[in-house]
Design a protein around this motif. Structure first.
Motif, PDB file in Angstrom:
ATOM      1  N   THR A   1      13.958 -11.184  10.035  1.00 54.90           N
ATOM      2  CA  THR A   1      13.764  -9.860  10.090  1.00 54.90           C
ATOM      3  C   THR A   1      12.230  -9.428  10.034  1.00 54.90           C
ATOM      4  N   PRO A   2      11.725  -8.184  10.453  1.00 53.28           N
ATOM      5  CA  PRO A   2      10.187  -8.152  10.698  1.00 53.28           C
ATOM      6  C   PRO A   2       9.443  -8.094   9.554  1.00 53.28           C
ATOM      7  N   PRO A   3       8.174  -8.747   9.553  1.00 50.11           N
ATOM      8  CA  PRO A   3       7.327  -8.976   8.467  1.00 50.11           C
ATOM      9  C   PRO A   3       6.808  -7.547   7.779  1.00 50.11           C
ATOM     10  N   TYR A   4       7.610  -6.658   7.872  1.00 44.88           N
ATOM     11  CA  TYR A   4       7.075  -5.326   7.030  1.00 44.88           C
ATOM     12  C   TYR A   4       8.212  -4.531   6.540  1.00 44.88           C
ATOM     13  N   THR A   5       8.006  -3.772   5.630  1.00 44.34           N
ATOM     14  CA  THR A   5       9.033  -2.691   5.148  1.00 44.34           C
ATOM     15  C   THR A   5       8.280  -1.390   5.183  1.00 44.34           C
ATOM     16  N   ILE A   6       8.405  -0.379   5.745  1.00 46.72           N
ATOM     17  CA  ILE A   6       7.488   0.817   5.663  1.00 46.72           C
ATOM     18  C   ILE A   6       8.529   1.968   5.339  1.00 46.72           C
ATOM     19  N   ARG A   7       8.417   2.729   4.381  1.00 48.58           N
ATOM     20  CA  ARG A   7       9.398   3.705   4.026  1.00 48.58           C
ATOM     21  C   ARG A   7       8.560   5.218   3.748  1.00 48.58           C
ATOM     22  N   LEU A   8       9.475   6.289   4.346  1.00 50.34           N
ATOM     23  CA  LEU A   8       8.903   7.365   4.189  1.00 50.34           C
ATOM     24  C   LEU A   8       9.998   8.144   3.172  1.00 50.34           C
ATOM     25  N   PHE A   9       9.751   8.677   2.130  1.00 55.22           N
ATOM     26  CA  PHE A   9      10.554   9.518   1.111  1.00 55.22           C
ATOM     27  C   PHE A   9       9.900  11.000   1.259  1.00 55.22           C
ATOM     28  N   SER A  10      10.951  11.916   1.405  1.00 54.51           N
ATOM     29  CA  SER A  10      10.275  13.274   1.370  1.00 54.51           C
ATOM     30  C   SER A  10      11.124  13.954   0.292  1.00 54.51           C
ATOM     31  N   ARG A  11      10.504  14.666  -0.643  1.00 61.64           N
ATOM     32  CA  ARG A  11      10.928  15.583  -1.657  1.00 61.64           C
ATOM     33  C   ARG A  11      11.353  16.896  -1.117  1.00 61.64           C
TER      34      ARG A  11
ATOM     35  N   VAL B   1      14.966  12.630  -0.785  1.00 67.91           N
ATOM     36  CA  VAL B   1      14.999  12.084  -1.939  1.00 67.91           C
ATOM     37  C   VAL B   1      15.200  13.593  -2.910  1.00 67.91           C
ATOM     38  N   LYS B   2      16.389  13.728  -3.533  1.00 67.48           N
ATOM     39  CA  LYS B   2      16.588  14.882  -4.456  1.00 67.48           C
ATOM     40  C   LYS B   2      16.049  14.434  -5.865  1.00 67.48           C
ATOM     41  N   ALA B   3      15.103  15.227  -6.212  1.00 62.65           N
ATOM     42  CA  ALA B   3      14.242  14.951  -7.566  1.00 62.65           C
ATOM     43  C   ALA B   3      14.220  16.464  -8.006  1.00 62.65           C
ATOM     44  N   ARG B   4      14.606  16.335  -9.646  1.00 64.76           N
ATOM     45  CA  ARG B   4      14.325  17.631 -10.358  1.00 64.76           C
ATOM     46  C   ARG B   4      12.751  18.078 -10.590  1.00 64.76           C
ATOM     47  N   SER B   5      11.763  16.893 -10.477  1.00 59.52           N
ATOM     48  CA  SER B   5      10.091  17.266 -10.376  1.00 59.52           C
ATOM     49  C   SER B   5       9.432  16.270  -9.836  1.00 59.52           C
ATOM     50  N   ALA B   6       8.241  16.529  -9.841  1.00 57.19           N
ATOM     51  CA  ALA B   6       7.436  15.615  -8.955  1.00 57.19           C
ATOM     52  C   ALA B   6       7.167  14.325  -9.747  1.00 57.19           C
ATOM     53  N   GLU B   7       7.458  14.325 -11.180  1.00 53.29           N
ATOM     54  CA  GLU B   7       7.469  12.849 -11.916  1.00 53.29           C
ATOM     55  C   GLU B   7       8.522  12.389 -11.788  1.00 53.29           C
ATOM     56  N   GLN B   8       9.816  12.722 -11.469  1.00 55.58           N
ATOM     57  CA  GLN B   8      10.871  11.897 -11.192  1.00 55.58           C
ATOM     58  C   GLN B   8      10.813  11.313  -9.835  1.00 55.58           C
TER      59      GLN B   8
ATOM     60  N   ILE C   1       0.852  -1.264  -0.068  1.00 54.41           N
ATOM     61  CA  ILE C   1      -0.083  -0.054  -0.027  1.00 54.41           C
ATOM     62  C   ILE C   1       0.855   1.113   0.024  1.00 54.41           C
ATOM     63  N   SER C   2       0.505   2.202  -0.717  1.00 49.24           N
ATOM     64  CA  SER C   2       1.418   3.615  -0.873  1.00 49.24           C
ATOM     65  C   SER C   2       0.378   4.787  -0.594  1.00 49.24           C
ATOM     66  N   PHE C   3       0.890   5.644  -0.167  1.00 47.38           N
ATOM     67  CA  PHE C   3       0.355   7.075  -0.123  1.00 47.38           C
ATOM     68  C   PHE C   3       1.168   8.291  -0.648  1.00 47.38           C
ATOM     69  N   ARG C   4       0.738   9.053  -1.324  1.00 47.24           N
ATOM     70  CA  ARG C   4       1.397  10.370  -1.865  1.00 47.24           C
ATOM     71  C   ARG C   4       0.940  11.407  -0.846  1.00 47.24           C
ATOM     72  N   ILE C   5       1.559  11.983   0.050  1.00 43.90           N
ATOM     73  CA  ILE C   5       1.341  12.986   0.924  1.00 43.90           C
ATOM     74  C   ILE C   5       1.878  14.200   0.716  1.00 43.90           C
ATOM     75  N   GLU C   6       0.981  15.242   0.634  1.00 49.34           N
ATOM     76  CA  GLU C   6       1.206  16.546   0.286  1.00 49.34           C
ATOM     77  C   GLU C   6       0.496  17.597   1.706  1.00 49.34           C
ATOM     78  N   GLY C   7       1.473  18.301   2.118  1.00 47.71           N
ATOM     79  CA  GLY C   7       1.084  19.057   3.300  1.00 47.71           C
ATOM     80  C   GLY C   7       2.128  19.200   4.068  1.00 47.71           C
ATOM     81  N   ASP C   8       1.754  19.743   5.246  1.00 49.16           N
ATOM     82  CA  ASP C   8       3.003  19.862   6.613  1.00 49.16           C
ATOM     83  C   ASP C   8       2.484  18.606   7.460  1.00 49.16           C
TER      84      ASP C   8
ATOM     85  N   HIS D   1       5.804  13.860   0.040  1.00 47.89           N
ATOM     86  CA  HIS D   1       6.025  12.665   0.644  1.00 47.89           C
ATOM     87  C   HIS D   1       5.553  11.627   0.072  1.00 47.89           C
ATOM     88  N   ALA D   2       6.168  10.482   0.368  1.00 44.05           N
ATOM     89  CA  ALA D   2       5.656   9.209  -0.424  1.00 44.05           C
ATOM     90  C   ALA D   2       5.727   8.008   0.805  1.00 44.05           C
TER      91      ALA D   2
END
Length: 415
Positions: free
Chosen positions: A112-122, A84-91, A31-38, A127-128
């Motif tokens: 290892t734990p049965p989950y991987t949860i990552r938070l990427f921030s542009r 994450v350093k990205a030139r654009s939202a698409e990248q 499951i994934s989420f694009r998160i916009e805001g503070d 965020h993703a």
């Protein structure tokens, strides 16, 4: 080595057997989420950690014959955070999709734990969140529960419910009586024999595969639900009855067998996180039947499959050999049903001052093949239903798939 006193569920046992013998497909739930805001990152991590603490399936260590629960880790960060350093939202989206694909196919390493949860921030406002769980301890029903509790916990909602996978697994594996076992094996023999008899054969011609879609919304969904109330069935029963009737009308077969997943949880355990879903054959009578009679048969056959779902991996393998069905072989018609508790279909929602889009990142770099001749996906919301039909191009050419979906669509007009 801890004592593996908690039994595997029947579904875990069958899944693990497929992994050992090479007849099953290893996969994860994502499951994934694009998160916009503070975004309050610490509050999000606290909420995710609370979910892991409340649901012991995500602290499970699984062996060949059993499993045990480990205490919640207090000294290890749960979120893998990355700027994450990205030139654009698409990248940025492309990078998130690439990592999501990598996590989706990566094997679950022992210890290892049965989950991987990552938070990427542009940046601070983009965020993703990518969450991946192995199917051995987490099935599709938990997907929606994770999403709702993650954001409820982020908002500080108190006393969110937890679940004991350990207790549910032990309850499911209570011994059957001889009569229950015999009835279960007889049911499986009958349904598997029907599946073997209904098998499609390869067709000559070029490979013509496609993904076809149909969207039902507004008055059509309202009318269908009213008809279901009159008929005493669910919307899924109604759609599968129409689909089975379309298969008989548009393909060289009668009385099709639909393979689908059923949930082996007890009624009181609907919110238990764990693995309780398994693929089962559902034969449907269409010859000489009205649509309503076919819908009634769909309902009865799904109840039959659920009633007799408690079968060991060894028993299931033996019955499959007896009826000529090869474990792991491609099925003819697969139906994937997803029902969303959120009710209304909205890909993007306002959540606690954030703009959140679910399943926003397409996996990149991998190709997911369709092993079924025809695969129907049903995504049901209160106000929308999305039907997606995929053909393999060998046993079900594109012309047949298009005819089936058109027949299904026309059969629902005017309901």
């Amino acid at each position: 080595m801890p004592d593996l006193t908690i039994p595997l569920t029947y579904e875990q046992e069958w899944y693990a057997r497929g992994q050992r013998t090479g007849t099953g497909t290893g996969h994860h739930i994502r499951i994934s989420f694009r998160i916009e805001g503070d975004l309050d990152v610490d509050a999000l991590e606290h909420s995710a950690a609370g979910f892991v603490t409340r649901h012991d399936a995500l602290r499970m260590r699984v062996g060949a014959t059993g499993q045990h629960v480990e205490p919640a880790a207090v000294d290890r960060p749960l979120l893998v955070r990355q700027r994450v350093k990205a030139r654009s939202a698409e990248q940025f989206d492309a990078y998130a999709g690439l990592i999501a694909a990598r996590d989706f196919v990566a094997p679950w390493e022992p210890g290892t734990p049965p989950y991987t949860i990552r938070l990427f921030s542009r940046d601070d406002g983009h965020h993703a969140l990518l969450a991946t769980f192995p199917s051995l301890v987490f099935d599709g029903r938990a997907h929606d529960l994770f999403a709702s509790q993650l954001w409820d916990g982020y908002a500080g909602v108190p006393d969110l419910p937890g679940s004991s996978f350990a207790e549910a697994a032990a309850q499911q594996r209570r011994p059957l009586t001889d009569t229950q076992r015999d009835r279960t094996l007889r049911s499986w023999r009958t349904r598997l024999a029907a599946a073997a008899a209904a098998a499609l054969t390869l067709v000559d011609g070029p490979l013509d595969r496609a993904v076809l879609g149909l969207e039902l919304h507004g008055d059509r969904v309202t009318a269908l639900r009213r008809e279901c109330d009159r008929w005493g069935c669910t919307l899924v029963h109604r759609l599968l009855g129409a689909f089975a009737t379309a298969l008989t009308a548009c393909t060289p077969r009668a009385d099709p067998v639909l393979w689908t997943t059923i949930d082996g949880r007890a009624h009181t355990q609907r919110h238990v996180v764990g693995m309780f879903t398994s693929l089962v054959p559902v034969p449907v009578r269409t010859t000489g039947a009205t649509v309503r009679e076919t819908v009634d048969d769909v309902r009865a056959q799904l109840l039959e499959a659920l009633r007799y779902s408690r079968i060991t991996a060894a028993q299931r393998s033996a019955v499959m050999r007896e009826t000529g069905v090869t474990p792991g072989a491609p099925v003819d018609v697969y139906v994937n049903i997803r029902q969303f508790a959120a009710g209304r279909h909205r890909a993007t929602r306002e959540r606690h001052g954030l703009r959140v889009t679910t399943d926003a990142f397409a996996m990149r770099g991998i190709t997911r093949s369709n092993s079924a001749a025809l695969q129907l996906r049903v995504d049901e919301y209160r106000d929308h239903v999305f039907l997606t039909l995929v053909n393999d191009g060998r046993r079900a050419p594109l012309s047949q798939a298009a005819a089936v979906l058109d027949h299904l669509d026309r059969s629902l007009i005017g309901v």
